[in-house]
Write a protein that holds these residues in place. Structure first.
Motif, mmCIF file in Angstrom:
data_model
loop_
_atom_site.group_PDB
_atom_site.id
_atom_site.type_symbol
_atom_site.label_atom_id
_atom_site.label_comp_id
_atom_site.label_asym_id
_atom_site.label_seq_id
_atom_site.Cartn_x
_atom_site.Cartn_y
_atom_site.Cartn_z
ATOM 1 N N MET A 195 13.828 -14.576 -21.028
ATOM 2 C CA MET A 195 13.596 -15.937 -20.531
ATOM 3 C C MET A 195 12.945 -16.712 -21.678
ATOM 4 O O MET A 195 11.775 -16.523 -21.972
ATOM 5 C CB MET A 195 12.680 -15.910 -19.304
ATOM 6 C CG MET A 195 12.365 -17.287 -18.743
ATOM 7 S SD MET A 195 11.181 -17.197 -17.375
ATOM 8 C CE MET A 195 12.261 -17.186 -15.976
ATOM 9 N N ASN A 196 13.732 -17.532 -22.335
ATOM 10 C CA ASN A 196 13.208 -18.279 -23.479
ATOM 11 C C ASN A 196 12.546 -19.580 -23.068
ATOM 12 O O ASN A 196 11.517 -19.969 -23.603
ATOM 13 C CB ASN A 196 14.338 -18.564 -24.475
ATOM 14 C CG ASN A 196 14.843 -17.297 -25.123
ATOM 15 O OD1 ASN A 196 14.052 -16.419 -25.457
ATOM 16 N ND2 ASN A 196 16.139 -17.172 -25.280
ATOM 17 N N SER A 197 13.168 -20.265 -22.141
ATOM 18 C CA SER A 197 12.609 -21.514 -21.641
ATOM 19 C C SER A 197 11.745 -21.207 -20.419
ATOM 20 O O SER A 197 12.037 -20.279 -19.663
ATOM 21 C CB SER A 197 13.754 -22.452 -21.238
ATOM 22 O OG SER A 197 13.280 -23.490 -20.430
ATOM 23 N N PHE A 199 11.568 -22.541 -17.660
ATOM 24 C CA PHE A 199 12.096 -23.033 -16.392
ATOM 25 C C PHE A 199 13.063 -22.027 -15.773
ATOM 26 O O PHE A 199 14.059 -21.652 -16.382
ATOM 27 C CB PHE A 199 12.803 -24.371 -16.590
ATOM 28 C CG PHE A 199 11.880 -25.424 -17.119
ATOM 29 C CD1 PHE A 199 10.972 -26.043 -16.280
ATOM 30 C CD2 PHE A 199 11.871 -25.735 -18.449
ATOM 31 C CE1 PHE A 199 10.088 -26.980 -16.777
ATOM 32 C CE2 PHE A 199 10.998 -26.675 -18.961
ATOM 33 C CZ PHE A 199 10.094 -27.302 -18.118
ATOM 34 N N ASP A 215 17.021 -20.051 -18.160
ATOM 35 C CA ASP A 215 17.446 -20.826 -19.329
ATOM 36 C C ASP A 215 18.681 -21.671 -19.023
ATOM 37 O O ASP A 215 19.632 -21.731 -19.819
ATOM 38 C CB ASP A 215 17.717 -19.914 -20.529
ATOM 39 C CG ASP A 215 16.447 -19.256 -21.032
ATOM 40 O OD1 ASP A 215 15.357 -19.700 -20.632
ATOM 41 O OD2 ASP A 215 16.541 -18.294 -21.805
ATOM 42 N N ASP A 216 18.676 -22.267 -17.830
ATOM 43 C CA ASP A 216 19.737 -23.190 -17.418
ATOM 44 C C ASP A 216 21.104 -22.518 -17.280
ATOM 45 O O ASP A 216 22.156 -23.132 -17.465
ATOM 46 C CB ASP A 216 19.846 -24.385 -18.382
ATOM 47 C CG ASP A 216 18.553 -25.164 -18.449
ATOM 48 O OD1 ASP A 216 17.875 -25.250 -17.406
ATOM 49 O OD2 ASP A 216 18.210 -25.670 -19.526
#
Lengths: 291, 302
Positions: A195-197, A199, A215-216
């Motif tokens: 999970m980089n972002s 959100f 990550d969208d």
């Protein structure tokens, strides 16, 4: 029966069946998404993970997730510290409900149990300290109770039956079951993706399948192991940024579906074929001399 | 000598609320802190994700810049401007000489400094809210040394013992020169490591702001003549000495001509990895701390 009438009748039945099929597809549960920074309400194809814009929300909010309660869509806005009702067709914010919480900060998520009880996760204190709050709230009474502190920030929550599942905001995110009375998390397993972002979101379909936004990008989650699996590898992401909320409609959508261009195409082809067959038969009838 | 000091600082219009930060992020027009360059391997550390690690690393650098400029312009630190410094990690104080307000003699320089100071404070505030609104705890301001660090750096660079960046406006500009180019090159390298497009757009805005700052500082130092140019070259050489084996840093003069915009052969700003940035601000190759951060930075990248 006259042959021409028979062909026309069959063609009409084919067209009706085609349109009915198209309508039935639209009547299944739909997956909605909500982006954090630009407040875009999305419709997401759960088969491919592709997103399309429904509408931007009518006001700027800092939304914690997305959840249905019955047929009504909600988010929590940490700017106003209110639950906000969302018109799923227009993005209009239709209600603002005080549940007695204040000064929440740090995007988490909200979820509703089948009895209508709401759950809200929030990450930080107003001065940026770690809170990891989990609240239970009653939307009708406008009250809430802080259940406790979760071990990690809950970035997504969703109910399957009366079991509350969650994913953590972690570099290596995990799937958890949340104790609704103590906020204790039971680790099911790693999603197996980074999970980089910061959100993320979680939603449960009516068939008890779990879906997560990381990550969208949409993933299906194995609720026994936590393992995330990619959907359509050709769909890289939603096409929208900072998706922080995900929710399946629990009652089929009532808006009139707009047929896809392919539907119009098929209907057109069927009509042309019917006309062609009809003309051919008429010409054959004219060519055969009557005795 | 004009001994005028700044009795008041320009109003800080960057009064950033949670709502305004979110709105700014949403619209994508940004001003925020200095990011640093990060190599992929630097992100193996645990934490809430790569984006958060990158932004928190930037926040460490922004604390440094904001404190330096704020003390230089107004004689007081960023907390007195209502900016929070708490958060994850080990909080620290700022080591600085008494009465650090720079006795500016050139009104324009004073105005430049005041504007940059306000920008850097806004960056700190922005980054803290950008992280917190996503549920990520921002790092606390680590211990920052604005006294011995400059002395040590200047001594190694050959600028003499006891260098005081707050003694006069020339020294102040040389002190700023140490930071600004690092911030610009740091952003350049960070950009491909940020996955969230909103953060990436913010980073692009931050890079531009830091590049404006660096351009102002480099332009003034160049215009001040040979002595300032030589001092800048020594600082550039110092950065090159510690950041890595290659010769990437550039002074104000290149091949006998003005070199206000340090770039590669394609006129593109060069990059620094996180380790290269850390080497400079720690003033030591592969040092775990030191220099401007005597106890090291806070966060996953340090």
């Amino acid at each position: 029966m006259n042959t021409s009438n028979l062909v026309l009748r069959r063609s009409a039945l084919c067209l009706l069946a085609l349109l009915a099929t198209s309508s039935a597809v639209a009547q299944t549960s739909s997956l909605y998404g909500l982006s954090f920074f630009d407040n875009q309400l999305l419709l997401i194809n759960p088969t491919t993970g592709a997103g399309s814009l429904v509408a931007p929300l009518s006001e700027s909010v800092a939304p914690y997730g997305l959840a249905f309660r019955g047929n009504q869509l909600y988010t929590f806005d940490s700017n106003s510290d209110r639950i906000r009702g969302i018109n799923r067709s227009t993005g209009m914010l239709t209600s603002s409900i005080d549940i007695g919480v204040g000064d929440l900060l740090g995007e988490g998520d909200l979820a509703f149990r089948s009895d209508g009880t709401g759950f809200l996760a929030s990450a930080l204190t107003p001065d940026f300290g770690i809170a990891n709050d989990l609240f239970r709230f009653d939307l009708d009474a406008g009250t809430s109770v802080r259940i406790g502190t979760t071990a990690v920030v809950l970035d997504g929550m969703a109910f399957i039956g009366n079991t509350l599942y969650a994913i953590g905001q972690e570099a290596a995110p995990k799937l958890y079951i949340v104790d609704q009375d103590t906020a204790v998390l039971t680790n099911i397993g790693l999603l197996g993706i980074p999970m980089n972002s910061p959100f993320g979101a979680l939603a449960a379909a009516s068939n008890a399948e779990l879906y997560a936004s990381i990550d969208d990008r949409l993933y299906m989650i194995n609720r026994s192991t936590g393992t995330a699996s990619m959907l359509d590898p050709d769909v890289w992401d939603f096409g929208f940024n900072s998706v922080a909320g995900l929710a399946f409609s629990t009652i089929p959508d009532t808006f009139t579906p707009i047929p896809e261009p392919s539907t119009y195409g098929l209907a057109g082809v069927a009509t042309l074929m019917a006309i062609s067959i009809l003309r051919r038969r008429r010409s054959q009838q004219k060519a055969v001399p009557t005795a | 000598m004009n001994t005028n000091t700044l009795s008041s600082t320009p109003p800080v219009s960057q009064r950033l609320s949670r709502r305004s930060v979110l709105k700014t992020l949403g619209l994508g027009t940004i001003g925020a802190g200095a990011l640093s360059l990060f190599s992929r391997e630097a992100h193996a550390a645990s934490g809430p994700g790569q984006d958060a690690a990158v932004l928190n690393f930037a926040l460490n650098l922004e604390y440094l810049e904001a404190e330096y400029y704020s003390y230089a312009v107004s004689g007081r630190g960023i907390e007195t401007f209502g900016i929070g410094v708490n958060g994850a990690g080990t909080p620290g104080e700022v080591t600085i000489k008494a009465n650090p307000q720079v006795p500016f003699t050139t009104p324009a320089f004073q105005q430049y400094a005041a504007e940059i100071a306000a920008d850097e404070r806004a960056h700190v505030k922005f980054l803290r809210f950008a992280l917190a609104s996503a549920g990520v705890q921002p790092v606390a301001r680590p211990a920052i040394d604005l006294r011995h660090s400059f002395m040590d750096a200047a001594a190694v660079a050959g600028l003499g013992e006891g260098f005081d960046p707050f003694a006069n406006e020339i020294n102040f500009l040389l002190g700023a020169f140490i930071f600004e180019d690092v911030g610009v090159t740091a952003y350049k390298g960070a950009s491909p490591l940020i996955s969230n497009k909103t953060y990436l757009e913010a980073a692009a805005g931050i890079l531009a702001v830091e590049a404006y700052h660096a351009g102002v500082v480099r332009n003034i130092l160049y215009s001040l003549g040979r002595e300032a140019r030589v001092a800048a070259r020594k600082i550039s050489d110092l950065r090159d000495l510690v950041d890595g084996p290659d010769d990437r840093d550039q002074g104000l003069v290149l091949d006998g001509k003005a070199n206000l915009v340090p770039t590669d052969a394609n006129a593109i700003v060069f990059s620094r990895t996180p380790r290269q940035v850390l080497n400079i601000v720690y003033l030591g190759v592969d040092a775990p701390n030191g220099g401007f951060y005597p106890a090291g930075m806070n966060g996953a990248i340090k």
